[in-house]
Motif scaffolding. Structure first.
Motif, mmCIF file in Angstrom:
data_model
loop_
_atom_site.group_PDB
_atom_site.id
_atom_site.type_symbol
_atom_site.label_atom_id
_atom_site.label_comp_id
_atom_site.label_asym_id
_atom_site.label_seq_id
_atom_site.Cartn_x
_atom_site.Cartn_y
_atom_site.Cartn_z
ATOM 1 N N ALA A 1 33.283 39.687 37.588
ATOM 2 C CA ALA A 1 33.707 38.717 38.591
ATOM 3 C C ALA A 1 33.649 37.323 37.981
ATOM 4 C CB ALA A 1 32.802 38.793 39.814
ATOM 5 N N GLY A 2 34.476 36.440 38.501
ATOM 6 C CA GLY A 2 34.487 35.066 38.024
ATOM 7 C C GLY A 2 35.035 34.148 39.092
ATOM 8 N N ARG A 3 35.332 32.915 38.677
ATOM 9 C CA ARG A 3 35.833 31.947 39.643
ATOM 10 C C ARG A 3 36.730 30.929 38.960
ATOM 11 N NH1 ARG A 3 32.921 26.935 40.029
ATOM 12 N NH2 ARG A 3 31.422 26.764 38.359
ATOM 13 N N TYR A 4 37.499 30.222 39.785
ATOM 14 C CA TYR A 4 38.316 29.116 39.301
ATOM 15 C C TYR A 4 37.486 27.843 39.370
ATOM 16 C CZ TYR A 4 42.389 32.125 39.483
ATOM 17 O OH TYR A 4 43.279 33.139 39.261
ATOM 18 N N VAL B 1 54.428 30.488 34.116
ATOM 19 C CA VAL B 1 53.380 30.489 35.139
ATOM 20 C C VAL B 1 53.783 31.477 36.230
ATOM 21 C CG1 VAL B 1 52.183 29.108 36.885
ATOM 22 C CG2 VAL B 1 52.717 28.111 34.649
ATOM 23 N N VAL B 2 52.902 32.446 36.520
ATOM 24 C CA VAL B 2 53.219 33.477 37.510
ATOM 25 C C VAL B 2 52.455 33.297 38.817
ATOM 26 C CG1 VAL B 2 53.959 35.207 35.836
ATOM 27 C CG2 VAL B 2 51.539 35.039 36.458
ATOM 28 N N GLY B 3 51.537 32.333 38.863
ATOM 29 C CA GLY B 3 50.774 32.104 40.084
ATOM 30 C C GLY B 3 49.791 30.968 39.898
ATOM 31 N N TYR B 4 49.103 30.661 40.974
ATOM 32 C CA TYR B 4 48.118 29.579 40.969
ATOM 33 C C TYR B 4 46.830 30.067 41.624
ATOM 34 C CZ TYR B 4 52.114 26.697 39.833
ATOM 35 O OH TYR B 4 53.223 26.181 39.208
ATOM 36 N N HIS C 1 39.180 31.393 45.745
ATOM 37 C CA HIS C 1 39.568 32.742 45.322
ATOM 38 C C HIS C 1 38.519 33.329 44.383
ATOM 39 C CE1 HIS C 1 44.147 31.825 45.885
ATOM 40 N NE2 HIS C 1 43.432 31.597 46.977
ATOM 41 N N VAL C 2 38.273 34.610 44.535
ATOM 42 C CA VAL C 2 37.425 35.351 43.605
ATOM 43 C C VAL C 2 38.347 35.987 42.579
ATOM 44 C CG1 VAL C 2 35.835 37.302 43.361
ATOM 45 C CG2 VAL C 2 35.677 35.805 45.360
ATOM 46 N N ASP D 1 43.584 37.416 40.036
ATOM 47 C CA ASP D 1 43.199 36.645 41.218
ATOM 48 C C ASP D 1 43.164 37.651 42.364
ATOM 49 O OD1 ASP D 1 43.259 35.182 43.633
ATOM 50 O OD2 ASP D 1 44.258 33.487 42.660
ATOM 51 N N ASN D 2 41.974 37.954 42.861
ATOM 52 C CA ASN D 2 41.834 38.993 43.886
ATOM 53 C C ASN D 2 42.444 38.598 45.226
ATOM 54 O OD1 ASN D 2 40.501 40.535 41.981
ATOM 55 N ND2 ASN D 2 38.489 39.844 42.619
ATOM 56 N N ALA D 3 42.610 37.317 45.487
ATOM 57 C CA ALA D 3 43.204 36.867 46.748
ATOM 58 C C ALA D 3 44.716 37.085 46.773
ATOM 59 C CB ALA D 3 42.888 35.395 46.986
#
Length: 125
Positions: free
Chosen positions: A54-57, A74-77, A82-83, A102-104
């Motif tokens: 697990a990690g974070r932004y 870039v495919v997302g933000y 978000h986890v 990005d799990n969200a």
């Protein structure tokens, strides 16, 4: 946990003949050698986990890239709320990149060390 305690535990596993899988074959740790049971170590000496973590932004609007390069698509933000699941790492041109999901949003790609971090160090890709 103290590094020396971990090392003693791993050496104990080697002495006990624990089974290890290496490149599709199974061998005892004793046959594979003592370094086979040791975890990978990074530049700073931290042990890396072979599993996703697990990690974070660290910032909002963190770019998720298709490749470990700021010049890639870039495919997302990602956002601090978000986890993430960090799968592995790669060092490119002196910068550490993390392959993560990005799990969200369920978007998977690469993020640089200054925008995404795992809670526990991960292995190399």
């Amino acid at each position: 946990m103290n590094r020396h305690i971990v090392r003693r535990a791993l050496v104990g596993l080697v002495g006990a003949g624990t089974l290890l899988a290496t490149a599709g074959s199974v061998a005892t740790a004793q046959e594979a050698g003592p370094r086979a049971a040791m975890p990978q170590r990074g530049v700073m000496g931290a042990a890396y986990s072979a599993q996703s973590q697990a990690g974070r932004y660290l910032t909002d609007g963190a770019r998720i890239h298709t490749q470990p390069s700021t010049g890639s698509t870039v495919v997302g933000y990602g956002y601090q709320t978000h986890v993430v699941t960090v799968h592995c790492r790669r060092v490119v041109a002196g910068a550490e990149w993390f392959y993560h999901t990005d799990n969200a949003t369920n978007v998977t790609g690469w993020g640089r060390y200054d925008v995404v971090v795992p809670y526990v160090a991960v292995g190399n890709c």
